[in-house]
Enzyme design. Structure first.
Site, PDB file in Angstrom:
ATOM      1  CG  ASP A  96      -5.464  -0.834   5.484  1.00 22.45           C
ATOM      2  OD1 ASP A  96      -6.256  -1.124   4.569  1.00 22.45           O
ATOM      3  OD2 ASP A  96      -4.880   0.252   5.550  1.00 22.45           O
TER       4      ASP A  96
ATOM      5  CG  ASP B 226      -7.030  -4.629   1.702  1.00 24.14           C
ATOM      6  OD1 ASP B 226      -7.349  -4.474   0.510  1.00 24.14           O
ATOM      7  OD2 ASP B 226      -6.659  -3.704   2.437  1.00 24.14           O
TER       8      ASP B 226
ATOM      9  CG  ASP C 263      -1.911  -0.969   1.329  1.00 21.15           C
ATOM     10  OD1 ASP C 263      -2.343  -1.382   0.258  1.00 21.15           O
ATOM     11  OD2 ASP C 263      -2.329  -1.344   2.435  1.00 21.15           O
TER      12      ASP C 263
HETATM   13 MG    MG Z   1      -6.670   3.931   2.692  1.00 30.28          MG
END
Ligand code: MG
Ligand code: ADP
Length: 896
Positions: free
Chosen positions: A615, A619, A333
């Site tokens: 998170d 996901d 990410d």
């Molecule tokens: Mg975000």
């Protein structure tokens, strides 16, 4: 009263609400701290009592019936049948010491892993003293008012008061289909898992928000009732352990083979007596069965796990350490992992005015700017000092302009959806109903038909204006800024659904935020690159923002291939595979969490070992699909944490890289001690080969009990110590190990048997012959008890024994590094090894120097001159390997 309930199992959660409040002595505004503390004392902490650990005796028993131990039992029985009681006794000692050692290691490993839960405390959001706060989940008590949000793991049984959520009950029922739970659902019959207005401990909230009244905690929850679920960390065998088990069996088979070959040779070729040959064959077998190998590896992995937890990476399986070491790709990410997730609004556009820098506090906003500030303050779930940073920043910006909102007028909400990339609220103000929307600018603009003017009125949004707004957004994103479009609509009536609400909006403008990269990240990225690890950024943010950040932290150097979610959705799995194989520098932008699953799958199909961060609830599938799912400890949801293999307590990308390095180190260390343990085979086998090939003209250079003493007493501790070696320099300068690589391979065997072992064997035999020849021995001369040379023979075998011990000390130092010189790691940097060697020397000295032990092991101290010779052995073995490594390094560098 609390005690009484605790005893009777608590109130009926499906009673009418006011009755339930009364039964729990609670109200709609939660408890106060003093009362909560009293209840905690009465009910005990909200925890499941752990299943008791396997006791000492059971663990020991398990080790005693371990397959390799059974092999030793058979050997002991054979020795007993053959009448060599001393040998049988010695083998029993081998078995016992090994079992003790193995169970101690297993328990230490288990304890290391259990301690990990300490790093991952669970929290719950409750109302105490009239305000919402985060408390440790173990402090929940009946009567608490609990807030449940998307991604939460529910930590107590509770009755819903308002809101509606989708719940995953699989932990309780095994059924993975989510179910709806809401306060208004009619209370139905059936078990508690079917009650539509109850939420249960151990289940997770997949979407929605709700508030609930806790009625049962700890062992009184449904989960506690079925209490079979333990929080044990997974202990399935890792590929490494599987490989080593195979190798151990192979070696055991070789040992059995060697023993059975020795017997006939000893009897027929060398003229040994049958019992002597038999005993020696058994001794040879026992010495070479690598029974201590597996627990040593388990412990090395566990120690690795503990070390990882200290640097901020908590793994949930021992095997993860090993997988980490072979990571090829890290899909990460952007927000919060590469960046600090501390956002600040730096520019703002309202109507046609771009303010860069953004206006500071005290500015009196014009009507358009005021409308924008009102919208971001209303369409917001953060507090000025807590919440999603993407919301905190605009909230603070609005507050600086004097605009705040206590949400008293909020009539509804469409929560942020990472797929739509939008969030909206329905708010009533001044008797009017407004929709406020913020989100990815292109999504917001797509739904706008009008645009605000500086005076606060609005006008239709034409194509030229649209293009101009697009260009303004692009200019911001190109600087690495995160842009949020903001819009509103006047509502005549409450909207019927999300699509009905988020349409025909009036564009108010946008805010642009900076989120600086974490300072440690560029270096971590560079380390990945030298280590041959590829980094792929996967973000929901704008492509230009993503590319700019990727450049800033060094993930990409030229122009990366930016692939957006739309294009990704249009690709077949094969196309994605090809693209990922062809382009090294890829950034995925504006992708939905679901797309991560496809990326992980495509990379794995290309035979890459993939670490993937995430998170959110969505996901979770990608985290499961990746080889190493990495969840965020701070910002991550419980759902993501549960799906992950590794949890970063600091959410930091650099920690992933540290974990990869730690994984590589553990793997290397396992190879080091296997090398060390294997190296002694040659000096143990060569003496008996010489004996056999000379048809007995050379007496046996080693007694059977001396072999066992080496196997048991002198080797275990240094081997363990090698498992704790510091990282070898250059660890992160080589490409990832391939998944197909074997932990024991041909070069390693060549080094162990053909190099270190062979040199040792030559030295050891030289020592043996030196003692014999000085005493006047000639081939064929009798050395048995009663003969004139018997004393010299005992000294000679002792010399062989001590020679092997000395050479193993040299081998231990040599095994400490695989490529570099030991100096670069520090000759004395492994304290544990020095202690192990000290123990080894002391043990050998006892066997050689203490009279009763001399009788058992057949030892007799050699002359001082001979003992001095032994001092040369370790430096020779170690030095030879230093030389070999130096030559290899030289050859390698001259190749380049
Ligand atoms: Mg975000
Ligand atoms: P990432 O975390 O990968 O940066 P997200 O999926 O969180 O991406 O966000 C994607 C986009 O959605 C952001 O670029 C932003 O435009 C928008 N967004 C993020 N959070 C919010 C929010 N709370 N409200 C409205 N829009 C948001």
């Amino acid at each position: 009263m609390a005690e009484k309930q605790a005893a009777t199992g608590g109130p009926d959660p499906r009673a009418p609400l006011d009755e339930l409040y009364r039964a729990l002595a609670a109200g709609p505004d939660g408890l106060d701290t003093a009362e909560a503390r009293r209840r905690l004392a009465a009910y005990g902490p909200n925890e499941l009592r752990r299943q008791r650990r396997r006791g000492w005796s059971r663990e020991l028993g398990r080790q005693l019936v371990h397959p390799l131990a059974l092999l030793l039992w058979v050997a002991a029985a054979l020795a007993w049948v053959a009448g060599t009681l001393v040998l049988a006794g010695a083998i029993l000692v081998v078995i016992a010491v090994n079992a003790l050692f193995a169970s101690a290691q297993e328990r230490q490993a288990e304890r290391a892993v259990e301690a990990l839960t300490r790093y991952l405390p669970r929290h719950a959001r409750v109302r105490r003293d009239g305000r919402w706060q985060e408390i440790p989940a173990s402090d929940l008590v009946p009567g608490d008012l609990l807030a449940v949000a998307e991604g939460d793991r529910i930590s107590a049984d509770a009755r819903l008061l308002d809101g509606g959520i989708e719940v995953d009950l699989s932990a309780l029922t095994g059924e993975s289909q989510p179910v709806h739970r809401s306060a208004d659902a009619p209370s139905s019959g059936g078990g508690p898992t079917e009650a539509a207005d109850l939420v249960l401990s151990g289940t997770t909230c997949l979407s929605g928000t709700a508030r609930a009244l806790v009625h049962a905690t700890g062992m009184r929850t449904e989960l506690g009732r079925i209490a079979t679920l333990t929080q044990r960390v997974g202990r399935e065998e890792s590929p490494l352990e599987k490989q080593v088990r195979r190798v151990a069996w192979l070696i055991a088979a070789v040992a059995v083979g060697a023993g059975s070959v020795f017997f006939p040779i000893g009897v027929f070729a060398a003229g040994m007596s049958v019992p002597d040959a038999f005993a020696f064959a058994i001794g040879l077998l026992v010495a070479n069965v690598p029974e201590g190998l597996l627990p040593t590896i388990t412990l090395a992995l566990a120690v690795g796990v503990r070390g990882l937890a200290r640097v901020g990476a908590v793994v949930k399986r021992l095997s993860a350490v090993e997988t980490l070491g072979s990571t090829d790709v890290i899909c990460t990410d952007k927000t919060g992992t590469l960046t600090e997730n501390r956002m600040r609004v730096v520019a703002v556009r309202a109507a046609d005015t771009l303010l860069d820098p953004a206006p500071g506090s005290g500015t009196r906003p014009d009507p358009a700017l005021g409308a924008l500030a009102t919208a971001v303050a209303a369409c917001n779930n953060a507090d000025p000092d807590s919440g999603d940073p993407t919301e905190v920043a605009p909230l603070r910006f609005a507050a600086d302009l004097g605009v705040t909102d206590d949400h008293a007028g909020r009539r509804g909400q469409f929560a942020f959806d990472p797929k739509l990339r939008l969030m909206s609220t329905v708010d009533s103000a001044g008797g009017q109903l407004w929709l406020h929307t913020k989100g990815a600018p292109e999504e917001v603009l797509r739904r706008c038909t009008r645009v605000v003017r500086a005076d606060g009125a609005d006008r239709p949004l034409d194509e030229a204006h649209r293009r101009e707004l697009d260009a303004a957004v692009t200019a911001q994103a190109g600087q690495g800024r995160r842009v949020l479009g903001v819009a509103r609509r006047w509502l005549a009536t409450a909207p019927t659904g999300r699509a009905d609400a988020e349409r025909e909006l009036t564009f108010l403008g946008f805010v642009a935020m900076v989120d600086p990269p974490r300072p440690e990240v560029p270096e971590a990225v560079a380390r990945c690159h030298t280590a041959g690890i590829r980094i792929i950024m996967v973000t929901g943010d704008h492509g230009l923002t993503a590319a700019a950040i990727a450049r800033q932290v060094g993930i990409t150097h030229g122009e990366p291939t930016v692939l957006t979610g739309d294009r990704l959705d249009g690709m077949s799995p094969d196309q994605l595979r090809d693209l990922l194989a062809e382009h090294r520098e890829v950034v995925f932008a504006r992708v939905s969490p679901e797309a991560k699953l496809h990326i992980a799958a495509a990379l794995r199909a290309n035979h890459q070992v993939v670490a993937m961060t995430g998170d959110g609830v969505n996901d979770a599938p990608a985290l499961r699909r990746a080889d190493i799912g990495v969840a965020m400890g701070r910002t991550g949801t419980d759902v993501a944490r549960e799906a992950a293999t590794m949890i970063l307590t600091d959410d930091n990308f650099a920690t992933i890289v540290a974990a990869v390095a730690a994984g590589r180190r553990v793997y290397d260390n396992v190879r080091k001690f296997i090398l060390y343990i294997f190296a002694h085979t040659t000096p143990e086998v060569v003496p008996f080969l010489i004996f056999a090939l000379s048809a007995g003209a050379v007496p046996l250079p080693l007694t059977v009990l001396q072999i066992l003493a080496i196997d048991l007493g002198t080797e275990t501790l240094p081997a363990l110590a090698l498992g704790r070696e510091p990282a070898e320099p250059g660890l992160m300068d080589r490409p990832p190990r391939r998944r197909s690589d074997k932990v024991v391979n041909a070069p390693m065997l060549a080094r162990a048997w053909g190099f270190l072992g062979l040199i040792s064997a030559v030295l050891v035999m030289a020592g043996f012959f030196a003692v014999l020849l000085r005493a006047g021995w000639r081939p064929g001369a009798p050395t048995g008890p009663g003969s004139g040379l018997h004393d010299a023979y005992r000294q000679a075998t002792t010399m062989t024994f001590l020679g092997i011990v000395s050479c193993q000390i040299g081998t231990a130092f040599a095994a400490r590094t695989e490529h570099v010189s030991l100096r670069s790691v520090g000759v004395f940097s492994n304290r544990l090894l020095l202690w192990g060697i000290a123990f080894e020397i002391a043990f050998a000295a006892l066997i050689v120097g203490v009279p009763p032990l001399q009788d058992v092991f057949g030892t007799r101290p050699p002359e001082p001159g001979m003992l001095a010779l032994l001092l040369a052995f370790p430096p020779i073995v170690w030095g030879a390997d230093e030389l070999r490594r130096a030559v290899r390094r030289h050859r390698r560098s001259s190749l380049i």
